[in-house]
Design an enzyme around this catalytic site. Structure first.
Site, PDB file in Angstrom:
ATOM      1  N   THR A 118       0.820  -1.207   0.000  1.00 29.20           N
ATOM      2  CA  THR A 118       0.000   0.000   0.000  1.00 29.20           C
ATOM      3  C   THR A 118       0.857   1.261   0.000  1.00 29.20           C
ATOM      4  O   THR A 118       1.994   1.251   0.512  1.00 29.20           O
ATOM      5  CB  THR A 118      -0.906   0.026   1.259  1.00 29.20           C
ATOM      6  N   TYR A 142      -1.465   0.004  10.331  1.00 29.51           N
ATOM      7  CA  TYR A 142      -1.810  -0.674   9.072  1.00 29.51           C
ATOM      8  C   TYR A 142      -0.642  -0.607   8.088  1.00 29.51           C
ATOM      9  O   TYR A 142      -0.183  -1.636   7.576  1.00 29.51           O
ATOM     10  CB  TYR A 142      -3.070  -0.042   8.471  1.00 29.51           C
TER      11      TYR A 142
END
Ligand code: UFG
Length: 334
Positions: A118, A142
């Site tokens: 990501t 995350y």
């Protein structure tokens, strides 16, 4: 010749679109999903094995039974806000479980993996567009969990000959252009589905998180990439690894950013319905602008996004959400 690919999280949003691309290219996607966030209705292009990633025994059995030659690893928790509240949940699921998966691959001799990374691994980069060479300094658990796995892949590659493609997505959006699958999150936190729900009368309004950013209209800018383009990049990545390439890490974005206000205007224009938008405070942890430099992916994967203009993204997502609304209570929610 087609290969058998284990797709963890294949019942989820991006994973299910990747299964469709794999199948259309003559490969067999074997979905491995615990259905906590995934949907059995989204598994249409190959078998579904219901299982948890922390279960190394089931994973190894699945790799053997289905004669798996490569893995696409989507399964992960992906709510940035939740990761700030409960980092352990993210480190257990996204980190520890991926290590179990990698160990199962090593034990069963499966060498190739495409990993969902990501742009959150870059944190708040001082530069835009973002090149892969910028430092990766996540600002939430995350992003940290995904960065850890990128690092683990490097060490597994060195120790065990695993070869990987780490794909750093920007903002996934849109739905299958043929309307077969699309986005269904609970809770929904992403901008485009929320704005569409507001346009379709499923919610009163949508909040604009911050209108005092140093951007042209004051709202945050993101690089939205159509989920079908993400799927085709995964296909190219797995085929590249199967052909013997070295490991690689690339951004998946378009190089073009759109502000929150532009997205709202696009949904109003394309749907023909007004959206009630409220300017609110900034959401903690949101960088002003995240836009990819996509040149490396374009060159390495011979990949160019085809569906990622805002009109197609919003149009396909709108069609999907309108269809869900019409079908609510019937097959889709089964
Ligand atoms: N936004 C609003 N109102 C909303 C929801 C979002 O204004 O109700 C704004 C956000 O502030 C942000 C933009 O719309 O500027 C996009 O927000 P999303 O929540 O749709 O997506 P994010 O950019 O926060 O998150 C995405 C992925 C994450 C990933 C992150 C990296 O969904 O998995 O990019 O920054 F970690």
């Amino acid at each position: 010749m087609g290969i058998n690919v284990l797709v963890t999280g294949g019942a989820g949003y991006i994973g299910s679109h990747a299964c469709k691309s794999l199948s259309l290219a003559g490969h067999t996607p074997v979905t491995y999903d615990n259905l906590v966030h995934g949907h059995s209705w989204a598994v249409k292009w190959g078998p579904l094995v219901e299982g948890d990633l922390h279960n190394g025994i089931t994973l190894r059995e699945t790799l053997r039974k289905h004669n798996i030659q490569a893995v696409m690893h989507f399964a992960a928790f992906a709510y940035v806000g939740e990761s700030m509240q409960d980092p352990g949940k993210y480190f257990r699921n996204n980190v520890a479980n991926t290590v179990t998966l990698l160990d199962a691959m090593v034990e069963e001799g499966v060498k190739n993996i495409v990993f969902s990374s990501t742009c959150a691994t870059y944190g708040e980069p001082g530069e835009s567009p973002i090149r892969e060479t910028l430092p990766q300094q996540p600002v939430n658990p995350y992003g940290e969990s995904k960065l850890f796995i990128e690092k683990a892949l490097k060490w597994y590659s060195q120790a065990h000959g695993i070869r990987y493609g780490a794909l750093r997505y920007f903002n996934a959006a849109g739905a299958d252009p043929e309307g077969e699958i699309g986005e269904e999150h609970d809770p929904e936190t992403h901008l485009i589905p929320l704005v569409i729900q507001a346009a379709l009368g499923q919610r009163e309004d949508v909040q604009i998180f911050g209108s005092d950013y140093p951007t042209p209209d004051g709202s945050c800018v993101r690089d939205y990439i159509h989920v079908t383009d993400l799927a085709s990049a995964h296909l190219k990545a797995i085929e590249r690894l199967a052909a013997g390439s070295d490991s690689f890490a690339v951004n998946l974005g378009t190089g073009k950013g759109h502000s929150v206000k532009e997205v709202i205007a696009a949904v109003e224009r394309i749907s023909g319905y007004p959206v009630n938008a409220r300017e609110c405070d900034r959401r903690p942890g949101d960088p002003p602008a995240l836009v990819a430099a996509p040149g490396l992916a374009n060159a390495l994967l011979d990949w160019v996004p085809e569906y990622s203009d805002l009109k197609t993204i919003v149009g396909t997502a709108l069609r999907w959400h309108a269809m869900k609304l019409n079908n609510s209570g019937s097959a889709l929610s089964a």
